[in-house]
Scaffold this active site. Structure first.
Site, PDB file in Angstrom:
ATOM      1  N   GLY A  10      30.076  27.741   8.667  1.00 11.67           N
ATOM      2  CA  GLY A  10      31.188  28.537   8.148  1.00 11.67           C
ATOM      3  C   GLY A  10      30.668  29.613   7.208  1.00 11.67           C
ATOM      4  O   GLY A  10      29.650  29.418   6.548  1.00 11.67           O
ATOM      5  N   ASP A 128      31.663  24.075   0.005  1.00 13.68           N
ATOM      6  CA  ASP A 128      31.979  22.660  -0.265  1.00 13.68           C
ATOM      7  C   ASP A 128      31.040  22.019  -1.284  1.00 13.68           C
ATOM      8  O   ASP A 128      31.349  20.955  -1.817  1.00 13.68           O
ATOM      9  CB  ASP A 128      31.903  21.847   1.040  1.00 13.68           C
ATOM     10  CG  ASP A 128      33.013  22.202   2.015  1.00 13.68           C
ATOM     11  OD1 ASP A 128      33.882  23.011   1.657  1.00 13.68           O
ATOM     12  OD2 ASP A 128      32.989  21.674   3.141  1.00 13.68           O
TER      13      ASP A 128
END
Ligand code: F6P
Length: 344
Positions: A10, A128
């Site tokens: 991502g 994250d």
């Protein structure tokens, strides 16, 4: 040397800043020739790339996304993928490949180094913050800032309407963004994947708050948070083509459950990919720049099979093996001893 760069997984704010730093030091200090592969490993397999030099990177420091394009997936998803990667190194005369990616891309980088014996260096990326081996990944600070700004805004509308707001942030396996943004945004409760939640306990917190005359509340939930088994209907799991569970939407289930159980008017907000878009914070620009410089230095000392990392304020290299197949959970001391003190 001829050095290739790819961005995988991502996207994340700071990718262009890392590329810029590698190119700047590579070209001006080491006299390297740099190329960037399009679309992650697909670009390596298919030998699709662009030359990179200092002038082509002008203006990229504050720019989000990645100028190279990114994809999920691995050369190992294709029968002849590993051989195509090996061939690309030979055909293009590559002396090194810098892989800027999260857990998936770094695992592939390690495998490519071990199985094919190719000279690879990793740079840990993901909003994250769940890469083992480094104190922090670039992009995380920006995502936390975006989520915190959103929570700040939600406070005023929640207060005006006496509502509960359930805010869903990213974090598939780790609640780093939820915990940091929840602390920074003054959340009433923070729900994370590492700690299954009891919806009745969340409702009890909200009821207690109401009894004290506080009618507005913010509940921050990481997309990967799960209820304690048997306490709430679990979501049906949906998977993408790479076998990753596709999350998003737990906030809606939780908002319904809260409204049903407490009678308090509740709304949900899903921040989604807004957290990954746009310009990196100053912190992430500095971290990305340090990582890029360290990555090209690692190339020139031949630290193959390693990843640059931040540890206790220093940027150094650690073996990619340390990170493979693992996910870094939230610091539970931070969650229990700091975040929880402000719940309710
Ligand atoms: O890059 C990590 C991440 O942002 C996760 O937090 C999230 O679950 C996932 O990517 C979303 O992936 P995609 O962009 O493929 O929807």
């Amino acid at each position: 040397m001829r050095v290739g760069i790819l961005t995988g997984g991502g996207d994340c704010p700071g990718l262009n800043a890392v590329i810029r730093a590698i190119v700047r030091k590579g070209e001006l200090v080491y006299g390297d020739e740099l190329i960037g592969f399009h679309d992650a490993w697909d670009g390596v397999r298919e030998q699709r790339y662009m030359p990179l030099d200092v002038s082509s990177l002008r203006g990229m420091l504050p720019r989000g996304g990645t100028l190279l394009g990114t994809r999920r997936g691995s050369p190992y998803d294709h029968a002849d993928g590993p051989q195509q990667v090996r061939q690309a190194f030979a055909d293009l005369g590559l002396d090194a490949l810098v892989v800027i990616g999260g857990n998936g891309s770094l695992t592939v980088a390690s495998k490519v180094h071990d199985d094919l014996g190719l000279p690879v260096i990793g740079v840990p990326k993901t909003i994250d913050n769940d890469v083992v081996g480094t104190d922090i990944t670039f992009g995380f600070n920006t995502a936390v800032q975006i989520a915190t700004d959103a929570i700040d805004r939600l406070h005023t509308t929640a207060e005006s309407h006496d509502r509960v707001m359930v805010v869903e942030v990213m974090g598939r396996h780790s609640g780093w963004i939820a915990t940091h943004a929840g602390i920074a945004g003054g959340a009433t409760a923070i729900l994370i994947p590492e700690q299954p939640f009891d919806i009745e306990a969340v409702c009890a917190l909200l009821r207690r708050r109401h009894e004290r005359g506080r009618y507005a509340s913010i509940v921050v939930v990481a997309e990967g948070a799960e209820p304690v088994e048997g306490t709430m209907r679990a979501r049906d799991r949906v998977y993408d083509q790479f076998g990753h569970v596709r999350l998003g939407g737990v906030a809606e289930t939780i908002a319904h459950a809260i409204e049903e159980r407490t009678g308090f008017e509740t709304r949900m907000v899903l921040l989604g990919h807004i957290q990954r878009g746009g310009t990196p914070t100053a912190f992430d620009r500095v971290l990305s720049t340090r990582y890029g410089v360290a990555a090209i230095d690692a190339v020139h000392v031949g630290a193959w099979g390693s990843m640059v990392a931040l540890r206790g304020g220093d940027v150094l290299t650690v073996p990619l093996h340390e990170t493979v197949g693992k996910t870094r959970p939230v610091d539970m001391h931070l969650y229990h001893e700091v975040a929880e003190v402000f719940f309710g």
